[in-house]
Structures are given as C-alpha cells and as structure tokens.
Design a protein around this motif. Structure first.
Motif, PDB file in Angstrom:
ATOM      1  N   ARG A  75      84.611  98.080  33.515  1.00 26.89           N
ATOM      2  CA  ARG A  75      83.990  99.396  33.435  1.00 26.89           C
ATOM      3  C   ARG A  75      83.887  99.934  34.856  1.00 26.89           C
ATOM      4  NH1 ARG A  75      80.041 100.281  29.404  1.00 26.89           N
ATOM      5  NH2 ARG A  75      80.254  98.069  29.063  1.00 26.89           N
ATOM      6  N   GLU A  76      84.211 101.214  35.051  1.00 27.89           N
ATOM      7  CA  GLU A  76      84.061 101.862  36.352  1.00 27.89           C
ATOM      8  C   GLU A  76      82.999 102.955  36.218  1.00 27.89           C
ATOM      9  OE1 GLU A  76      86.730 103.965  39.861  1.00 27.89           O
ATOM     10  OE2 GLU A  76      87.630 103.666  37.892  1.00 27.89           O
ATOM     11  N   ILE A  77      81.968 102.876  37.047  1.00 22.89           N
ATOM     12  CA  ILE A  77      80.864 103.832  37.025  1.00 22.89           C
ATOM     13  C   ILE A  77      80.919 104.643  38.314  1.00 22.89           C
ATOM     14  CG2 ILE A  77      78.361 104.131  36.871  1.00 22.89           C
ATOM     15  CD1 ILE A  77      79.578 102.784  34.388  1.00 22.89           C
ATOM     16  N   PHE A  78      80.849 105.971  38.194  1.00 23.33           N
ATOM     17  CA  PHE A  78      80.966 106.872  39.336  1.00 23.33           C
ATOM     18  C   PHE A  78      79.590 107.367  39.766  1.00 23.33           C
ATOM     19  CE2 PHE A  78      84.906 106.925  37.036  1.00 23.33           C
ATOM     20  CZ  PHE A  78      85.854 106.845  38.042  1.00 23.33           C
ATOM     21  N   THR A  87      80.946 110.017  45.595  1.00 23.35           N
ATOM     22  CA  THR A  87      80.724 109.185  46.779  1.00 23.35           C
ATOM     23  C   THR A  87      81.154 107.735  46.569  1.00 23.35           C
ATOM     24  OG1 THR A  87      78.444 108.767  46.095  1.00 23.35           O
ATOM     25  CG2 THR A  87      78.813 110.582  47.647  1.00 23.35           C
ATOM     26  N   VAL A  88      80.919 107.190  45.371  1.00 22.75           N
ATOM     27  CA  VAL A  88      81.130 105.765  45.133  1.00 22.75           C
ATOM     28  C   VAL A  88      81.557 105.541  43.694  1.00 22.75           C
ATOM     29  CG1 VAL A  88      79.900 103.550  44.918  1.00 22.75           C
ATOM     30  CG2 VAL A  88      79.412 105.055  46.841  1.00 22.75           C
ATOM     31  N   SER A  89      82.388 104.530  43.493  1.00 25.35           N
ATOM     32  CA  SER A  89      82.578 104.001  42.145  1.00 25.35           C
ATOM     33  C   SER A  89      82.465 102.490  42.230  1.00 25.35           C
ATOM     34  CB  SER A  89      83.916 104.432  41.534  1.00 25.35           C
ATOM     35  OG  SER A  89      84.996 103.863  42.211  1.00 25.35           O
ATOM     36  N   LYS A  90      81.844 101.919  41.213  1.00 22.16           N
ATOM     37  CA  LYS A  90      81.672 100.478  41.146  1.00 22.16           C
ATOM     38  C   LYS A  90      82.369  99.978  39.896  1.00 22.16           C
ATOM     39  CE  LYS A  90      77.284 100.515  43.563  1.00 22.16           C
ATOM     40  NZ  LYS A  90      75.825 100.306  43.459  1.00 22.16           N
ATOM     41  N   PHE A  91      83.073  98.876  40.047  1.00 24.82           N
ATOM     42  CA  PHE A  91      83.811  98.269  38.954  1.00 24.82           C
ATOM     43  C   PHE A  91      83.040  97.044  38.473  1.00 24.82           C
ATOM     44  CE2 PHE A  91      86.726 100.651  41.454  1.00 24.82           C
ATOM     45  CZ  PHE A  91      87.705 101.109  40.594  1.00 24.82           C
ATOM     46  N   TYR A  92      82.723  97.023  37.179  1.00 26.35           N
ATOM     47  CA  TYR A  92      81.970  95.939  36.570  1.00 26.35           C
ATOM     48  C   TYR A  92      82.878  95.173  35.615  1.00 26.35           C
ATOM     49  CZ  TYR A  92      77.840  98.494  38.152  1.00 26.35           C
ATOM     50  OH  TYR A  92      76.898  99.139  38.910  1.00 26.35           O
ATOM     51  N   VAL A  98      79.458  93.357  39.463  1.00 30.47           N
ATOM     52  CA  VAL A  98      80.323  94.225  40.263  1.00 30.47           C
ATOM     53  C   VAL A  98      81.397  93.357  40.902  1.00 30.47           C
ATOM     54  CG1 VAL A  98      80.455  95.761  42.254  1.00 30.47           C
ATOM     55  CG2 VAL A  98      78.480  95.875  40.742  1.00 30.47           C
ATOM     56  N   PHE A  99      82.680  93.690  40.658  1.00 30.28           N
ATOM     57  CA  PHE A  99      83.749  92.919  41.274  1.00 30.28           C
ATOM     58  C   PHE A  99      84.554  93.734  42.283  1.00 30.28           C
ATOM     59  CE2 PHE A  99      85.875  94.690  37.561  1.00 30.28           C
ATOM     60  CZ  PHE A  99      87.134  95.028  38.032  1.00 30.28           C
ATOM     61  N   LYS A 100      84.317  95.029  42.336  1.00 29.77           N
ATOM     62  CA  LYS A 100      85.006  95.882  43.291  1.00 29.77           C
ATOM     63  C   LYS A 100      84.143  97.118  43.523  1.00 29.77           C
ATOM     64  CE  LYS A 100      89.392  98.282  43.969  1.00 29.77           C
ATOM     65  NZ  LYS A 100      90.654  98.664  43.342  1.00 29.77           N
ATOM     66  N   TYR A 101      84.295  97.695  44.699  1.00 34.08           N
ATOM     67  CA  TYR A 101      83.496  98.842  45.111  1.00 34.08           C
ATOM     68  C   TYR A 101      84.429  99.791  45.836  1.00 34.08           C
ATOM     69  CZ  TYR A 101      79.896 101.169  47.979  1.00 34.08           C
ATOM     70  OH  TYR A 101      79.088 102.065  48.609  1.00 34.08           O
ATOM     71  N   ALA A 102      84.396 101.064  45.505  1.00 30.81           N
ATOM     72  CA  ALA A 102      85.224 102.057  46.197  1.00 30.81           C
ATOM     73  C   ALA A 102      84.325 103.162  46.722  1.00 30.81           C
ATOM     74  CB  ALA A 102      86.271 102.634  45.260  1.00 30.81           C
ATOM     75  N   GLN A 103      84.531 103.518  47.973  1.00 33.80           N
ATOM     76  CA  GLN A 103      83.767 104.603  48.592  1.00 33.80           C
ATOM     77  C   GLN A 103      84.732 105.749  48.844  1.00 33.80           C
ATOM     78  OE1 GLN A 103      81.845 103.383  52.177  1.00 33.80           O
ATOM     79  NE2 GLN A 103      80.457 105.114  52.177  1.00 33.80           N
ATOM     80  N   TYR A 104      84.297 106.974  48.542  1.00 36.26           N
ATOM     81  CA  TYR A 104      85.180 108.131  48.594  1.00 36.26           C
ATOM     82  C   TYR A 104      84.706 109.162  49.611  1.00 36.26           C
ATOM     83  CZ  TYR A 104      86.644 106.310  44.080  1.00 36.26           C
ATOM     84  OH  TYR A 104      87.089 105.505  43.079  1.00 36.26           O
TER      85      TYR A 104
END
Length: 122
Positions: A75-78, A87-92, A98-104
């Motif tokens: 699941r990706e939450i924005f 600003t951010v999305s977190k991958f669950y 959380v297994f991955k984190y993306a900053q925008y």
C-alpha cells in the motif's frame, strides 16, 4: 501455438468506479494478460489489481496493490503539506510495516520535480 501478450493500461482494463463518500473516490484497475491465437484475442490470466483512492480535489490519497490471490501486496499512502503539495509517500507491506519512503519536490502546479526514495525508515 499462441503468442502471449501482457496488456497494461486502461484500454484493456476493467474499470470499476465507486464513490465511498462525498469527498473520496476509488478506482480499481484490473489488468489481464491477453492471448493472440491466429488473430483472435482472448483474456487470460489476471496480472494486476490496483485500487487508487482520490480526494475530492483530485489528489491521490492512496494506492493499494493486490497479489494474484487478491490479498494486499503493498500500500502506498501519500502525504501533503498545508498548501496541498505532495511531500511524502510511504510504502507499507501486507504487515503494515513501512518498507520504502519517497520524498517529493513539486512545482507550483503540483507536478513532481524530484523524487528521493529511501529504504525503510526506523
């Protein structure tokens, strides 16, 4: 023998659109592989199911990816700032870790300029 072609995209996807609330819309895209046998195309195996949830103003709230057994794969939450810029999305994963984190970084129109991805945050 037939040729196996994987089709990804809206043209050959089954779209199911439902309204959860007045402020949130959900779109489920189901993608199948397609077999071409002598010019006849037939739907074959399920290759992907993805559900995207949108806020009323069009921003994506979340994207859920399902495995072939229809269980949540990830699941990706924005997340957005006060100005409604992404600003951010977190991958669950399926265990909700959380297994991955993306900053925008986004431009004035909300389009992604830069993405910095990182593995899991502790």
């Amino acid at each position: 023998m037939g040729l196996l072609v994987f089709v990804i995209g809206l043209a050959n996807s089954n779209l199911i659109i439902s309204q959860q609330t007045a402020d949130i819309k959900e779109i489920t895209v189901t993608t199948f592989s397609v077999i071409n046998q002598d010019g006849t195309y037939k739907k074959s195996d399920l290759t992907m199911v993805q559900t995207s949830t949108f806020l009323k103003d069009g921003r994506v709230e979340s994207i859920i990816h399902y495995d072939q057994d229809q269980n949540v794969a990830w699941r990706e939450i924005f997340e957005y700032d006060a100005a409604k810029k992404l600003t951010v999305s977190k991958f669950y994963n399926s265990e909700e870790d959380v297994f991955k984190y993306a900053q925008y970084e986004t431009d004035d129109k909300g389009r992604k300029d830069e993405i910095r991805s990182r593995p899991r945050i502790n």
